[in-house]
Design a protein around this motif. Sequence first.
Motif, PDB file in Angstrom:
ATOM      1  N   TYR B  32      -8.937 146.933   9.654  1.00 19.49           N
ATOM      2  CA  TYR B  32      -8.506 145.640   9.092  1.00 19.49           C
ATOM      3  C   TYR B  32      -9.153 144.559   9.930  1.00 19.49           C
ATOM      4  O   TYR B  32      -9.122 144.629  11.163  1.00 19.49           O
ATOM      5  CB  TYR B  32      -6.970 145.556   9.139  1.00 19.49           C
ATOM      6  CG  TYR B  32      -6.354 144.267   8.662  1.00 19.49           C
ATOM      7  CD1 TYR B  32      -5.703 143.416   9.561  1.00 19.49           C
ATOM      8  CD2 TYR B  32      -6.358 143.910   7.320  1.00 19.49           C
ATOM      9  CE1 TYR B  32      -5.103 142.240   9.129  1.00 19.49           C
ATOM     10  CE2 TYR B  32      -5.757 142.737   6.886  1.00 19.49           C
ATOM     11  CZ  TYR B  32      -5.128 141.908   7.801  1.00 19.49           C
ATOM     12  OH  TYR B  32      -4.522 140.752   7.370  1.00 19.49           O
ATOM     13  N   TYR B  36      -8.820 134.139  12.085  1.00 17.06           N
ATOM     14  CA  TYR B  36      -7.779 133.165  12.373  1.00 17.06           C
ATOM     15  C   TYR B  36      -8.399 131.817  12.712  1.00 17.06           C
ATOM     16  O   TYR B  36      -9.494 131.741  13.286  1.00 17.06           O
ATOM     17  CB  TYR B  36      -6.910 133.621  13.553  1.00 17.06           C
ATOM     18  CG  TYR B  36      -6.027 134.804  13.241  1.00 17.06           C
ATOM     19  CD1 TYR B  36      -6.487 136.101  13.406  1.00 17.06           C
ATOM     20  CD2 TYR B  36      -4.728 134.621  12.784  1.00 17.06           C
ATOM     21  CE1 TYR B  36      -5.681 137.188  13.123  1.00 17.06           C
ATOM     22  CE2 TYR B  36      -3.919 135.703  12.494  1.00 17.06           C
ATOM     23  CZ  TYR B  36      -4.404 136.984  12.669  1.00 17.06           C
ATOM     24  OH  TYR B  36      -3.600 138.052  12.382  1.00 17.06           O
ATOM     25  N   GLN B  38      -7.458 128.192  14.696  1.00 21.21           N
ATOM     26  CA  GLN B  38      -6.514 127.629  15.655  1.00 21.21           C
ATOM     27  C   GLN B  38      -6.870 126.183  15.988  1.00 21.21           C
ATOM     28  O   GLN B  38      -7.982 125.900  16.422  1.00 21.21           O
ATOM     29  CB  GLN B  38      -6.467 128.457  16.942  1.00 21.21           C
ATOM     30  CG  GLN B  38      -5.387 128.017  17.926  1.00 21.21           C
ATOM     31  CD  GLN B  38      -5.279 128.937  19.139  1.00 21.21           C
ATOM     32  OE1 GLN B  38      -6.257 129.560  19.539  1.00 21.21           O
ATOM     33  NE2 GLN B  38      -4.098 129.012  19.732  1.00 21.21           N
ATOM     34  N   LYS B  42      -1.648 124.499  18.838  1.00 19.64           N
ATOM     35  CA  LYS B  42      -0.992 125.313  17.806  1.00 19.64           C
ATOM     36  C   LYS B  42      -1.325 126.780  18.003  1.00 19.64           C
ATOM     37  O   LYS B  42      -2.304 127.134  18.669  1.00 19.64           O
ATOM     38  CB  LYS B  42      -1.473 124.889  16.407  1.00 19.64           C
ATOM     39  CG  LYS B  42      -1.273 123.420  16.098  1.00 19.64           C
ATOM     40  CD  LYS B  42       0.156 123.113  15.783  1.00 19.64           C
ATOM     41  CE  LYS B  42       0.308 121.683  15.285  1.00 19.64           C
ATOM     42  NZ  LYS B  42       1.720 121.325  15.032  1.00 19.64           N
ATOM     43  N   GLY B  43      -0.500 127.639  17.394  1.00 20.72           N
ATOM     44  CA  GLY B  43      -0.835 129.050  17.380  1.00 20.72           C
ATOM     45  C   GLY B  43      -1.884 129.335  16.305  1.00 20.72           C
ATOM     46  O   GLY B  43      -2.078 128.525  15.396  1.00 20.72           O
ATOM     47  N   PRO B  44      -2.569 130.472  16.399  1.00 20.40           N
ATOM     48  CA  PRO B  44      -3.554 130.830  15.366  1.00 20.40           C
ATOM     49  C   PRO B  44      -2.883 130.998  14.006  1.00 20.40           C
ATOM     50  O   PRO B  44      -1.713 131.383  13.926  1.00 20.40           O
ATOM     51  CB  PRO B  44      -4.105 132.172  15.864  1.00 20.40           C
ATOM     52  CG  PRO B  44      -3.774 132.223  17.307  1.00 20.40           C
ATOM     53  CD  PRO B  44      -2.497 131.474  17.471  1.00 20.40           C
ATOM     54  N   LEU B  46      -3.587 132.771  10.130  1.00 21.63           N
ATOM     55  CA  LEU B  46      -4.431 133.664   9.352  1.00 21.63           C
ATOM     56  C   LEU B  46      -5.154 132.891   8.260  1.00 21.63           C
ATOM     57  O   LEU B  46      -4.537 132.158   7.479  1.00 21.63           O
ATOM     58  CB  LEU B  46      -3.587 134.775   8.731  1.00 21.63           C
ATOM     59  CG  LEU B  46      -4.334 135.779   7.852  1.00 21.63           C
ATOM     60  CD1 LEU B  46      -5.342 136.579   8.670  1.00 21.63           C
ATOM     61  CD2 LEU B  46      -3.353 136.719   7.153  1.00 21.63           C
ATOM     62  N   ARG B  51     -10.691 144.549   4.373  1.00 19.21           N
ATOM     63  CA  ARG B  51     -10.656 145.953   4.780  1.00 19.21           C
ATOM     64  C   ARG B  51     -12.034 146.545   4.589  1.00 19.21           C
ATOM     65  O   ARG B  51     -12.817 146.055   3.768  1.00 19.21           O
ATOM     66  CB  ARG B  51      -9.599 146.709   3.965  1.00 19.21           C
ATOM     67  CG  ARG B  51      -8.204 146.189   4.230  1.00 19.21           C
ATOM     68  CD  ARG B  51      -7.133 147.186   3.887  1.00 19.21           C
ATOM     69  NE  ARG B  51      -5.808 146.643   4.170  1.00 19.21           N
ATOM     70  CZ  ARG B  51      -5.228 146.713   5.359  1.00 19.21           C
ATOM     71  NH1 ARG B  51      -5.848 147.296   6.366  1.00 19.21           N
ATOM     72  NH2 ARG B  51      -4.036 146.202   5.552  1.00 19.21           N
ATOM     73  N   PHE B  89     -11.245 132.644  15.365  1.00 16.42           N
ATOM     74  CA  PHE B  89     -11.248 133.953  16.016  1.00 16.42           C
ATOM     75  C   PHE B  89     -11.372 135.050  14.962  1.00 16.42           C
ATOM     76  O   PHE B  89     -10.640 135.046  13.969  1.00 16.42           O
ATOM     77  CB  PHE B  89      -9.949 134.192  16.785  1.00 16.42           C
ATOM     78  CG  PHE B  89      -9.720 133.258  17.938  1.00 16.42           C
ATOM     79  CD1 PHE B  89      -8.934 132.127  17.791  1.00 16.42           C
ATOM     80  CD2 PHE B  89     -10.305 133.510  19.173  1.00 16.42           C
ATOM     81  CE1 PHE B  89      -8.725 131.269  18.858  1.00 16.42           C
ATOM     82  CE2 PHE B  89     -10.103 132.656  20.240  1.00 16.42           C
ATOM     83  CZ  PHE B  89      -9.310 131.522  20.078  1.00 16.42           C
ATOM     84  N   ILE B  99      -4.648 145.531  18.242  1.00 10.01           N
ATOM     85  CA  ILE B  99      -5.472 144.484  17.643  1.00 10.01           C
ATOM     86  C   ILE B  99      -6.320 143.871  18.741  1.00 10.01           C
ATOM     87  O   ILE B  99      -5.824 143.600  19.846  1.00 10.01           O
ATOM     88  CB  ILE B  99      -4.609 143.417  16.910  1.00 10.01           C
ATOM     89  CG1 ILE B  99      -5.485 142.330  16.283  1.00 10.01           C
ATOM     90  CG2 ILE B  99      -3.586 142.783  17.855  1.00 10.01           C
ATOM     91  CD1 ILE B  99      -4.732 141.418  15.315  1.00 10.01           C
ATOM     92  N   PHE B 101      -9.094 140.752  19.590  1.00 13.31           N
ATOM     93  CA  PHE B 101      -9.637 139.476  19.145  1.00 13.31           C
ATOM     94  C   PHE B 101     -11.003 139.231  19.779  1.00 13.31           C
ATOM     95  O   PHE B 101     -11.259 139.646  20.920  1.00 13.31           O
ATOM     96  CB  PHE B 101      -8.712 138.329  19.554  1.00 13.31           C
ATOM     97  CG  PHE B 101      -7.497 138.172  18.680  1.00 13.31           C
ATOM     98  CD1 PHE B 101      -6.385 138.978  18.860  1.00 13.31           C
ATOM     99  CD2 PHE B 101      -7.460 137.217  17.682  1.00 13.31           C
ATOM    100  CE1 PHE B 101      -5.258 138.836  18.072  1.00 13.31           C
ATOM    101  CE2 PHE B 101      -6.338 137.059  16.886  1.00 13.31           C
ATOM    102  CZ  PHE B 101      -5.241 137.872  17.079  1.00 13.31           C
ATOM    103  N   GLY B 102     -11.852 138.515  19.050  1.00 20.34           N
ATOM    104  CA  GLY B 102     -13.074 137.986  19.641  1.00 20.34           C
ATOM    105  C   GLY B 102     -12.737 136.809  20.549  1.00 20.34           C
ATOM    106  O   GLY B 102     -11.585 136.364  20.602  1.00 20.34           O
TER     107      GLY B 102
END
Lengths: 113, 111
Positions: B32, B36, B38, B42-44, B46, B51, B89, B99, B101-102
């Motif tokens: 998956y 995101y 951001q 603030k938070g990220p 979606l 897929r 991200f 999970i 993240f980049g």
Amino acid sequence: DAGVTQSPTHLIKTRGQHVTLRCSPISGHKSVSWYQQVLGQGPQFIFQYYEKEERGRGNFPDRFSARQFPNYSSELNVNALLLGDSALYLCASSLEWSFDEQFFGPGTRLTVL
Amino acid sequence: QQQVKQSPQSLIVQKGGISIINCAYENTAFDYFPWYQQFPGKGPALLIAIRPDVSEKKEGRFTISFNKSAKQFSLHIMDSQPGDSATYFCAATYRDDKIIFGKGTRLHILP
């Protein structure tokens, strides 16, 4: 509907102390995940909880622990704080045990002096 | 093997242009791939996700292109607007218990 809420917003601690961060998920969401985001970097996965059980863990030392309560809220605890623990701590919630459709809170900014 | 490599680190695009951000991965078990957005303080949030059984997914001005053989995926923002200025991200998940993240791309859209 309220989104994911986190408390406190900001926190200043000294090395060696202990900290507890709190998260309330979106109503109806059963899964909570915790992340550490150092300035200028992507979030790093710490824990995922679903139905009060740990379902996933990232590469963090045992000083980091968490739990989820019957109302699905969650706490992240960090013992013996180090300077390197200074970061934004993010909580995210999702309906089920999955990273799909995660909703993040605004985070708690932790500064360790 | 657990890394997701994101590029570029920063990007400046003229209003109305196309913004392209790339990510590469090595672990073929990833199943998956979300992006995101951001904003500061603030938070990220979606933005869009794909897929590996699909090569492209489009939602409004945002498109993910996925190349399974090359183990790469990219985000295209069409008709970029100043309001798109944010940090983006990419991420990859596997087995619903990890999970990655980049490191993020700071996008600035010139008005």
